[in-house]
Design a protein around this motif. Structure first.
Motif, mmCIF file in Angstrom:
data_model
loop_
_atom_site.group_PDB
_atom_site.id
_atom_site.type_symbol
_atom_site.label_atom_id
_atom_site.label_comp_id
_atom_site.label_asym_id
_atom_site.label_seq_id
_atom_site.Cartn_x
_atom_site.Cartn_y
_atom_site.Cartn_z
ATOM 1 N N LEU A 45 0.827 -1.205 0.000
ATOM 2 C CA LEU A 45 0.000 0.000 0.000
ATOM 3 C C LEU A 45 0.861 1.255 0.000
ATOM 4 O O LEU A 45 0.575 2.222 -0.726
ATOM 5 C CB LEU A 45 -0.927 -0.009 1.212
ATOM 6 C CG LEU A 45 -1.855 1.201 1.378
ATOM 7 C CD1 LEU A 45 -2.774 1.328 0.174
ATOM 8 C CD2 LEU A 45 -2.651 1.100 2.674
ATOM 9 N N ALA A 46 1.933 1.251 0.789
ATOM 10 C CA ALA A 46 2.824 2.407 0.826
ATOM 11 C C ALA A 46 3.500 2.614 -0.527
ATOM 12 O O ALA A 46 3.666 3.762 -0.986
ATOM 13 C CB ALA A 46 3.871 2.219 1.920
ATOM 14 N N ALA A 47 3.892 1.526 -1.180
ATOM 15 C CA ALA A 47 4.511 1.642 -2.507
ATOM 16 C C ALA A 47 3.526 2.212 -3.519
ATOM 17 O O ALA A 47 3.892 3.044 -4.365
ATOM 18 C CB ALA A 47 5.022 0.276 -2.957
ATOM 19 N N ALA A 48 2.254 1.786 -3.446
ATOM 20 C CA ALA A 48 1.241 2.313 -4.360
ATOM 21 C C ALA A 48 1.007 3.806 -4.128
ATOM 22 O O ALA A 48 0.868 4.587 -5.082
ATOM 23 C CB ALA A 48 -0.059 1.535 -4.184
ATOM 24 N N LYS A 49 0.962 4.223 -2.879
ATOM 25 C CA LYS A 49 0.798 5.650 -2.573
ATOM 26 C C LYS A 49 1.993 6.455 -3.074
ATOM 27 O O LYS A 49 1.843 7.592 -3.540
ATOM 28 C CB LYS A 49 0.631 5.846 -1.069
ATOM 29 C CG LYS A 49 -0.693 5.331 -0.515
ATOM 30 C CD LYS A 49 -0.780 5.589 0.977
ATOM 31 C CE LYS A 49 -2.129 5.123 1.533
ATOM 32 N NZ LYS A 49 -2.223 5.360 3.003
ATOM 33 N N LEU A 50 3.171 5.882 -2.978
ATOM 34 C CA LEU A 50 4.373 6.569 -3.442
ATOM 35 C C LEU A 50 4.331 6.758 -4.957
ATOM 36 O O LEU A 50 4.663 7.834 -5.472
ATOM 37 C CB LEU A 50 5.610 5.773 -3.039
ATOM 38 C CG LEU A 50 6.967 6.437 -3.246
ATOM 39 C CD1 LEU A 50 7.067 7.710 -2.414
ATOM 40 C CD2 LEU A 50 8.083 5.479 -2.864
ATOM 41 N N ALA B 118 1.751 7.065 -6.707
ATOM 42 C CA ALA B 118 0.647 7.971 -7.054
ATOM 43 C C ALA B 118 0.956 9.435 -6.776
ATOM 44 O O ALA B 118 0.105 10.298 -7.023
ATOM 45 C CB ALA B 118 -0.610 7.556 -6.280
ATOM 46 N N LEU B 119 2.138 9.745 -6.269
ATOM 47 C CA LEU B 119 2.475 11.141 -5.997
ATOM 48 C C LEU B 119 2.483 11.945 -7.287
ATOM 49 O O LEU B 119 2.905 11.454 -8.346
ATOM 50 C CB LEU B 119 3.848 11.222 -5.317
ATOM 51 C CG LEU B 119 3.944 10.712 -3.876
ATOM 52 C CD1 LEU B 119 5.383 10.800 -3.378
ATOM 53 C CD2 LEU B 119 3.027 11.504 -2.961
ATOM 54 N N PRO B 120 2.027 13.200 -7.239
ATOM 55 C CA PRO B 120 1.982 14.017 -8.468
ATOM 56 C C PRO B 120 3.355 14.316 -9.047
ATOM 57 O O PRO B 120 3.518 14.429 -10.258
ATOM 58 C CB PRO B 120 1.268 15.300 -8.017
ATOM 59 C CG PRO B 120 1.435 15.334 -6.526
ATOM 60 C CD PRO B 120 1.464 13.911 -6.082
ATOM 61 N N ASN B 121 4.372 14.454 -8.193
ATOM 62 C CA ASN B 121 5.733 14.711 -8.672
ATOM 63 C C ASN B 121 6.383 13.361 -8.994
ATOM 64 O O ASN B 121 6.885 12.664 -8.116
ATOM 65 C CB ASN B 121 6.535 15.451 -7.606
ATOM 66 C CG ASN B 121 7.863 15.969 -8.135
ATOM 67 O OD1 ASN B 121 8.480 15.365 -8.996
ATOM 68 N ND2 ASN B 121 8.294 17.110 -7.605
ATOM 69 N N VAL B 122 6.380 13.000 -10.273
ATOM 70 C CA VAL B 122 6.836 11.674 -10.682
ATOM 71 C C VAL B 122 8.329 11.489 -10.402
ATOM 72 O O VAL B 122 8.771 10.437 -9.924
ATOM 73 C CB VAL B 122 6.537 11.447 -12.175
ATOM 74 C CG1 VAL B 122 7.063 10.081 -12.620
ATOM 75 C CG2 VAL B 122 5.047 11.553 -12.431
ATOM 76 N N ALA B 123 9.118 12.521 -10.678
ATOM 77 C CA ALA B 123 10.564 12.402 -10.474
ATOM 78 C C ALA B 123 10.898 12.177 -9.007
ATOM 79 O O ALA B 123 11.737 11.338 -8.663
ATOM 80 C CB ALA B 123 11.266 13.667 -10.994
ATOM 81 N N ARG B 124 10.240 12.930 -8.128
ATOM 82 C CA ARG B 124 10.495 12.754 -6.696
ATOM 83 C C ARG B 124 10.014 11.391 -6.221
ATOM 84 O O ARG B 124 10.671 10.751 -5.389
ATOM 85 C CB ARG B 124 9.805 13.865 -5.907
ATOM 86 C CG ARG B 124 9.994 13.771 -4.394
ATOM 87 C CD ARG B 124 9.513 15.015 -3.703
ATOM 88 N NE ARG B 124 10.262 16.188 -4.129
ATOM 89 C CZ ARG B 124 10.012 17.424 -3.703
ATOM 90 N NH1 ARG B 124 9.003 17.634 -2.850
ATOM 91 N NH2 ARG B 124 10.730 18.441 -4.124
ATOM 92 N N ALA B 125 8.870 10.920 -6.741
ATOM 93 C CA ALA B 125 8.365 9.607 -6.359
ATOM 94 C C ALA B 125 9.344 8.512 -6.765
ATOM 95 O O ALA B 125 9.612 7.581 -5.998
ATOM 96 C CB ALA B 125 7.003 9.368 -6.998
ATOM 97 N N GLU B 126 9.901 8.629 -7.973
ATOM 98 C CA GLU B 126 10.864 7.629 -8.428
ATOM 99 C C GLU B 126 12.143 7.672 -7.584
ATOM 100 O O GLU B 126 12.719 6.621 -7.264
ATOM 101 C CB GLU B 126 11.198 7.853 -9.895
ATOM 102 C CG GLU B 126 10.038 7.548 -10.845
ATOM 103 C CD GLU B 126 10.401 7.824 -12.289
ATOM 104 O OE1 GLU B 126 11.502 8.383 -12.526
ATOM 105 O OE2 GLU B 126 9.592 7.489 -13.181
ATOM 106 N N ALA B 127 12.576 8.874 -7.209
ATOM 107 C CA ALA B 127 13.772 8.990 -6.373
ATOM 108 C C ALA B 127 13.542 8.376 -5.000
ATOM 109 O O ALA B 127 14.415 7.672 -4.463
ATOM 110 C CB ALA B 127 14.171 10.463 -6.238
ATOM 111 N N LEU B 128 12.397 8.610 -4.409
ATOM 112 C CA LEU B 128 12.089 8.018 -3.109
ATOM 113 C C LEU B 128 11.977 6.498 -3.203
ATOM 114 O O LEU B 128 12.421 5.776 -2.294
ATOM 115 C CB LEU B 128 10.792 8.617 -2.562
ATOM 116 C CG LEU B 128 10.849 10.085 -2.126
ATOM 117 C CD1 LEU B 128 9.450 10.579 -1.751
ATOM 118 C CD2 LEU B 128 11.810 10.250 -0.953
ATOM 119 N N ALA B 129 11.391 6.002 -4.299
ATOM 120 C CA ALA B 129 11.290 4.549 -4.480
ATOM 121 C C ALA B 129 12.670 3.925 -4.628
ATOM 122 O O ALA B 129 12.950 2.870 -4.047
ATOM 123 C CB ALA B 129 10.426 4.243 -5.703
#
Length: 352
Positions: free
Chosen positions: A170-175, A177-188
Motif C-alpha cells: 500500500l505504501a509503494a502504491a501511494k508513493l 501515485a504522488l503528483p511529482n513523478v521524479a520525486r516519487a521515483e527517487a524516493l522509491a
C-alpha cells in the motif's frame, strides 16, 4: 579612535542561519531522545522490514499474505531468540565459573587492597560498600526494570513490524501515485537501495561475527584460557554492535584471564590477541567483503555509534550505523543532497 566596519548583510544573514541550524539540530536531537519509547521501536521495525522483505515477498507469492507475515515474524523472533540465548549462555557460564572461584577473587582483592594501602591509597573504604545488601537489592531492581524495558520495547517493535509488513504494498502504491513523478521515483529508488544495502550490511556483519567468534574461541583455547567456546560465543553475539561490542568482548575475558593466571604475560597476550583479531576482521576483511556499497567514513561510523548510544542507549548503538546507511542512501538520490553522501562516504567510495 578606530571604528570597526559593519558586517555585510550577507555575512550577518549566514551567521543567523548557522545559529538557527544549530539550534534546530539540538532541538531535534532532544526530541528524538525524549521520544525514544516510540521512535526506537519504529526505526527497528523499519530495519527489520527492510531485512526480511525478500522473504515476505517470496512467501506471499505462494501463501496468503497474512500467513506469510506470521511465518516471517516467527523467523525473525526465532533468530533474535537464538542470538540472545547464545549471549545469555556465554555470560551465565562465565558467571558460574566466577562464583565457583569466589575464594580466589577474595584473596586477590585482599592482596590488592593491602598493596594499595601499603602505598598510601585507602581503597577499603572506597569499595567496602559495593557488595552490601542494599547495593545488591538495588542492582536486582535495576535488572528487573531493564528486563521490563526490553519486553515492552520488543512488544512495540513486533506490533510495528506486523503492521508494516501488511502495508508495504500500500505504501509503494501511494508513493507511485504522488503528483511529482521524479520525486516519487527517487524516493522509491532510495527505499529499494536502502533495503538492499541493509541486507548486505547484516549479511556481512553476520559473516564477520562468525569469523570473529571462531577466531576468539580458537585463540582462547590456544593460550589455555578457560571457557574458550563461551568467549567465542560472546564475541560472535556482541560483534553486531560496532566498536562497543568488540570492546566489551575483549575487556571481559582479559579481566577473567588476570584472575586465572598468576603472571601478567598471559592476560597481556589475551588482550593483544583479541584486539588483533577484532582489528583484522573489522578493519581489513569487512571493508573488502562489503565493498564500496557500504563505504562510510570510519569517523562517521564511530560518531553514529556513540551519538545513537547517547540518544537511545544500547539499541541506539546497534541501529546507529543502519540509520546512517539509510540517510546517505537517500541523500544520493537527490541532486541537492548528493554532496552529503559524497562527503561522508569512505575512502573507497566511487571507485570501480
Amino acid at each position: 579612535m578606530t571604528h570597526e566596519p559593519p558586517l555585510h548583510p550577507s555575512a550577518s544573514r549566514r551567521g543567523e542561519l548557522t545559529l538557527l541550524g544549530l539550534s534546530t539540530a539540538i532541538l531535534v536531537l532532544v526530541a528524538i531522545h525524549l521520544a525514544w519509547p516510540i521512535l526506537a521501536p519504529l526505526v527497528f521495525s523499519l530495519f527489520v522490514i527492510a531485512l526480511v522483505w525478500p522473504l515476505q515477498l517470496a512467501l506471499q507469492s505462494r501463501i496468503p499474505r497474512l500467513l506469510g507475515v506470521v511465518v516471517t515474524v516467527l523467523v525473525v523472533t526465532v533468530t533474535i531468540a537464538v542470538i540472545g540465548t547464545l549471549l545469555t549462555w556465554g555470560f551465565s557460564r562465565a558467571a558460574r565459573w566466577l562464583i565457583a572461584d569466589a575464594a580466589r577473587f577474595q584473596a586477590m582483592y585482599l592482596q590488592a587492597t593491602e598493596w594499595f594501602e601499603g602505598h598510601g591509597f585507602a581503597v577499603a573504604g572506597l569499595f567496602g560498600d559495593v557488595f552490601t545488601p542494599g547495593r545488591m537489592l538495588s542492582a536486582a531492581q535495576k535488572v528487573g526494570v531493564w528486563l521490563q524495558v526490553i519486553l515492552s520495547f520488543s512488544a512495540v517493535t513486533l506490533v510495528f513490524t506486523i503492521l508494516g509488513l501488511l502495508e508495504v504494498n500500500l505504501a509503494a502504491a501511494k508513493l507511485r501515485a504522488l503528483p511529482n513523478v521524479a520525486r516519487a521515483e527517487a524516493l522509491a529508488r532510495a527505499a529499494r537501495d536502502t533495503a538492499a544495502k541493509l541486507q548486505t550490511y547484516m549479511l556481512v556483519r553476520t559473516a564477520m561475527s562468525l569469523i570473529t567468534g571462531a577466531l576468539v574461541a580458537g585463540f582462547a583455547a590456544l593460550v589455555g584460557l578457560p571457557l574458550a567456546v563461551e568467549w567465542g560465543v560472546i564475541a560472535f553475539a556482541l560483534n553486531y554492535i560496532p566498536f562497543i561490542g568488540p570492546f566489551v568482548a575483549t575487556v571481559i575475558p582479559t579481566l577473567f584471564a588476570i584472575s586465572q593466571f598468576g603472571s601478567w604475560e598471559t592476560p597481556l597476550a589475551v588482550f593483544a590477541g583479541f584486539n588483533v583479531i577484532q582489528f583484522v576482521v573489522g578493519s581489513y576483511l569487512e571493508p573488502r567483503i562489503a565493498g564500496n556499497a557500504l563505504s562510510i567514513s570510519p569517523f562517521i561510523v564511530l560518531l553514529a555509534v556513540f551519538l545513537w548510544s547517547f540518544l537511545w542507549g544500547l539499541p541506539g548503538a546497534f541501529i546507529g550505523v543502519p540509520i546512517v546507511i539509510a540517510i546517505l542512501t537517500t541523500c544520493e538520490q537527490f541532486e541537492g543532497s548528493r554532496w552529503v553522501a559524497r562527503l561522508l562516504a569512505g575512502p573507497g567510495a566511487g571507485k570501480e
